[in-house]
Motif scaffolding. Structure first.
Motif, short mmCIF file in Angstrom:
data_model
loop_
_atom_site.label_atom_id
_atom_site.label_comp_id
_atom_site.label_asym_id
_atom_site.label_seq_id
_atom_site.Cartn_x
_atom_site.Cartn_y
_atom_site.Cartn_z
N ARG A 1 39.29 35.01 35.50
CA ARG A 1 39.26 34.58 36.89
C ARG A 1 38.66 33.18 37.02
O ARG A 1 39.13 32.35 37.79
CB ARG A 1 38.48 35.55 37.76
N GLN A 2 37.63 32.88 36.24
CA GLN A 2 37.03 31.55 36.29
C GLN A 2 38.04 30.50 35.84
O GLN A 2 38.16 29.45 36.44
CB GLN A 2 35.77 31.49 35.41
N ILE B 1 51.84 35.84 41.17
CA ILE B 1 52.27 36.66 40.03
C ILE B 1 51.66 36.12 38.74
O ILE B 1 51.13 36.87 37.92
CB ILE B 1 53.81 36.71 39.92
N LEU B 2 51.74 34.79 38.54
CA LEU B 2 51.24 34.16 37.32
C LEU B 2 49.76 34.46 37.11
O LEU B 2 49.36 34.94 36.05
CB LEU B 2 51.47 32.65 37.37
N TYR B 3 48.97 34.20 38.12
CA TYR B 3 47.53 34.37 37.95
C TYR B 3 47.13 35.83 37.89
O TYR B 3 46.23 36.19 37.13
CB TYR B 3 46.77 33.61 39.05
N ARG C 1 44.52 39.62 30.36
CA ARG C 1 43.28 39.36 29.65
C ARG C 1 42.36 40.59 29.70
O ARG C 1 41.65 40.87 28.75
CB ARG C 1 42.56 38.15 30.24
N ARG C 2 42.37 41.29 30.79
CA ARG C 2 41.55 42.51 30.87
C ARG C 2 42.03 43.53 29.85
O ARG C 2 41.22 44.21 29.23
CB ARG C 2 41.65 43.12 32.27
N GLN D 1 32.86 31.32 42.00
CA GLN D 1 33.49 31.31 40.69
C GLN D 1 33.60 29.88 40.16
O GLN D 1 33.40 29.64 38.97
CB GLN D 1 34.87 31.96 40.73
N THR D 2 33.91 28.93 41.03
CA THR D 2 34.01 27.53 40.63
C THR D 2 32.65 27.02 40.17
O THR D 2 32.53 26.39 39.12
CB THR D 2 34.54 26.66 41.79
#
Length: 168
Positions: free
Chosen positions: A112-113, A62-64, A71-72, A144-145
């Motif tokens: 996401r990053q 939920i948090l992420y 942010r989008r 992504q990392t």
């Protein structure tokens, strides 16, 4: 045990960690508090239905998800920042300047990053655990990392030394 009591115990046990993760994602105390409140609203609404689901993974997801979706929606391109203190103040001032530089560099990453880096290096999750928390594939976590660390190396080369050798 009553589900409401379980919810209260879970929030009191994990609330501080949730707040720290939210701060690392947002880079702002007020925005972190708002994000945690959003998570709590969703959690309370769905707690009775969550049943046998692992609450830790559920709340993390939920948090992420809320952070990335928020942010989008907002698309803040630039956040005004205070200038770092003069580095002549000694090690403490230098450490503060490094933290501010790293925080500003993290703010320039995609949501996401940032989420991937916080999960991998702050919460110390494995690639599969990070993928599960974000609902993406482990290969996406890897890419992504890699991209996020490269971007941090470009934005803050002197302060990213702690990440060097971790992942390329």
């Amino acid at each position: 045990m009553d589900r409401e009591v379980e919810l209260r115990e879970f929030v009191s046990a994990r609330g501080a960690a949730l707040s720290r993760a939210a701060y690392l994602l947002t880079g702002d105390h007020q925005a972190a508090e708002d994000l945690v409140q959003e998570v709590y609203v969703v959690l309370v609404r769905r707690w009775q239905k969550s049943g046998t689901i692992d609450p830790e993974a559920y709340v993390r997801r939920i948090l992420y998800s809320r952070f990335i979706d928020g942010r989008r929606r907002r698309r803040l391109l630039e956040v005004p920042r205070a200038t770092p203190p003069d580095a002549a103040g000694g090690d403490e001032a230098g450490a503060l300047a490094d933290r501010l530089t790293l925080r500003d560099a993290m703010a320039r990453l995609t949501p996401r990053q940032r989420a991937v880096l916080v999960l991998r290096f702050y919460e110390d999750l494995t690639e599969p655990q990070t993928a599960a928390a974000l609902g993406i594939s482990p290969n996406t976590v890897k890419s992504q990392t890699r991209v996020a660390l490269q971007r941090l190396r470009e934005l803050a080369p002197d302060t990213v030394a702690s990440f060097e050798g971790v992942e390329s």
